[in-house]
Design an enzyme around this catalytic site. Structure first.
Site, PDB file in Angstrom:
ATOM      1  N   THR A 103      -2.673   6.227  -7.516  1.00  0.00           N
ATOM      2  CA  THR A 103      -2.948   5.527  -6.251  1.00  0.00           C
ATOM      3  C   THR A 103      -1.719   5.367  -5.365  1.00  0.00           C
ATOM      4  O   THR A 103      -1.859   5.055  -4.180  1.00  0.00           O
ATOM      5  CB  THR A 103      -3.457   4.105  -6.552  1.00  0.00           C
ATOM      6  N   ASP A 138       3.800  10.252 -11.910  1.00  0.00           N
ATOM      7  CA  ASP A 138       3.197  10.152 -13.236  1.00  0.00           C
ATOM      8  C   ASP A 138       2.157  11.268 -13.357  1.00  0.00           C
ATOM      9  O   ASP A 138       2.088  12.178 -12.511  1.00  0.00           O
ATOM     10  CB  ASP A 138       2.646   8.732 -13.521  1.00  0.00           C
ATOM     11  N   HIS A 181      10.382   0.486  11.368  1.00  0.00           N
ATOM     12  CA  HIS A 181      10.457  -0.970  11.250  1.00  0.00           C
ATOM     13  C   HIS A 181      11.007  -1.454   9.907  1.00  0.00           C
ATOM     14  O   HIS A 181      11.648  -2.499   9.858  1.00  0.00           O
ATOM     15  CB  HIS A 181       9.069  -1.587  11.465  1.00  0.00           C
ATOM     16  N   HIS A 193      14.415  -5.430  13.995  1.00  0.00           N
ATOM     17  CA  HIS A 193      13.921  -4.899  12.717  1.00  0.00           C
ATOM     18  C   HIS A 193      15.023  -4.914  11.659  1.00  0.00           C
ATOM     19  O   HIS A 193      14.744  -5.096  10.478  1.00  0.00           O
ATOM     20  CB  HIS A 193      13.343  -3.497  12.924  1.00  0.00           C
ATOM     21  N   CYS A 237       1.782   8.312  -7.994  1.00  0.00           N
ATOM     22  CA  CYS A 237       0.963   8.057  -9.181  1.00  0.00           C
ATOM     23  C   CYS A 237      -0.478   8.255  -8.730  1.00  0.00           C
ATOM     24  O   CYS A 237      -0.708   8.841  -7.666  1.00  0.00           O
ATOM     25  CB  CYS A 237       1.237   6.669  -9.778  1.00  0.00           C
TER      26      CYS A 237
HETATM   27  C1  RB5 Z   1      -2.777   6.037 -14.366  1.00  0.00           C
HETATM   28  O1  RB5 Z   1      -4.040   6.158 -14.958  1.00  0.00           O
HETATM   29  C2  RB5 Z   1      -2.873   5.218 -13.086  1.00  0.00           C
HETATM   30  O2  RB5 Z   1      -3.111   3.890 -13.399  1.00  0.00           O
HETATM   31  C3  RB5 Z   1      -1.613   5.355 -12.271  1.00  0.00           C
HETATM   32  O3  RB5 Z   1      -1.442   6.696 -11.931  1.00  0.00           O
HETATM   33  C4  RB5 Z   1      -1.560   4.593 -10.981  1.00  0.00           C
HETATM   34  O4  RB5 Z   1      -2.691   4.853 -10.194  1.00  0.00           O
HETATM   35  C5  RB5 Z   1      -1.250   3.172 -11.072  1.00  0.00           C
HETATM   36  O5  RB5 Z   1      -1.082   2.465 -10.079  1.00  0.00           O
END
Ligand code: RB5
Length: 149
Positions: A68, A9, A99, A134, A66
């Protein structure tokens, strides 16, 4: 030659470019399905598109990004047949393959990792699935899909 699908993203566009360049130095065929700008998009759309493309076949594994890594991994793990591991160090990179036999790995473009993401990807790629007990456990993961309402 390994074939890898990658998607991000708007929260990890720079990280995606870095990973694509790295994978090319490893002689991988990379299918980059975007995005390539900071314009906001919804990460579930990105993750589902990548997973559906992966499921057409021919890919070794996929990489989802993304801000995170959390949103794309949660989404991907709701797609039938996908096991997406959220990686944060060399140990989890190794275990995700050994695993869990993950077919997707996820990272965050806004996360401060203590080691480069490319090193974690390299570790994942250099590791083999350990099988045996596993495999039994991975089969149990996949069996949970059958009981979904
Ligand atoms: C986008 O702002 C952010 O929420 C997305 O990139 C991600 O971190 C969501 O888990």
């Amino acid at each position: 030659m390994r074939k890898i699908i990658i998607a991000s993203d708007h929260g990890a566009v720079a990280l995606k470019s870095e990973i694509v360049s790295f994978l090319k130095t490893k002689n991988c065929e990379v299918r980059d399905i975007g995005v390539n700008s900071d314009d906001p998009v919804d990460y579930p759309d990105i993750a589902v598109t990548a997973c559906n493309e992966f499921k057409k076949g021919g890919y070794d594994f996929g990489i989802l990004l993304c801000g995170t890594g959390i949103g794309v991994s949660i989404t991907a793990n709701k797609v039938k047949g996908i096991r997406c591991a959220l990686i944060h160090d060399l140990f989890t990179a190794e275990m995700a393959k050994a695993h869990n036999d993950a077919n997707f790995i996820a990272f965050g473009g806004r996360v401060k990792y203590s080691i480069e993401v490319t090193k974690m990807i390299e570790k994942f790629m250099d590791t083999k699935f350990a099988g045996n007990r596993h495999l039994r456990r991975v089969n149990k993961i996949m069996d949970t899909e059958k009981s979904r309402e």
